[in-house]
Design an enzyme around this catalytic site. Sequence first.
Site: not given
Length: 259
Positions: A45-46, A113-114, A143, A151, A155-157
């Site tokens: 994915d990267g 992504n985000e 934070d 999409a 990932a981070y989400n």
Amino acid sequence: MMAGMKMHFISSSTEAAVTAAETLSARYGHVPIPEAEVIVALGGDGLMLSVMHQNRGVPVYGMNRGTVGFLMNSYSEDALPERIRMAEPTVVNPLAMTAGTTDGHEHCALAINEVSLLRAGPQAARLRVSVNGRVRMEELVCDGALLCTPAGSTAYNYSANGPILHPAVSGIALVPLCPHSLTNRPILVGDRNEIGVRIVRATDSRVHFDGQVTFDLKQGDLVRIRRSAHSICLLHPPGYSYFAMLRKKLHWSEQPIPH
């Protein structure tokens, strides 16, 4: 796409990905991106994220030569042009971000992504959230906050306990990161809206786009996020099922391994 399909192969740096790119290039031919009808991305994915950032006008067919590969198709060397011809498109709409600073400067970027706003100092950040210019959350103590596309929802989400969004969902997930109040939960906002996040207080904060671009922020700065007018086309095999992909990648419904 014509009979002699023009393909550009690009790979990550792993041995498996590089070998696959060399093998497929020798078998099917390789052309520069400006001449390509399709980009074949070989990696995880990267790599796919990097390809989508750099080449928005050419359809992308990804094959997994990485680890999880939420955005990738299964790898196979056989009948690649035929499989690409039969592939079905999935449209990805990035987020367009504008960060306006108190000294009058603006920074713009796209996120596939985000967009993530993170504190870097010892104290919690205090953020004010608005939708279409109207304040909806006067003070969010946390934070940071994350705004993600469908999409990017795996990932981070996903690590931040945000919701998984089906690609057909027209929404932006707003996810507080380590909020001070347990009642501050993720919320889905329609992607036709503009979301604003103002830094009310943060001794040191930054905004990140897909972890690739970073801008420093200070008190009073405003970050505005909306759906971009640009779109990116990903190709998947006929009958591709997003839910089947999730079951496979996330090991849903599997029996626990006995000890």
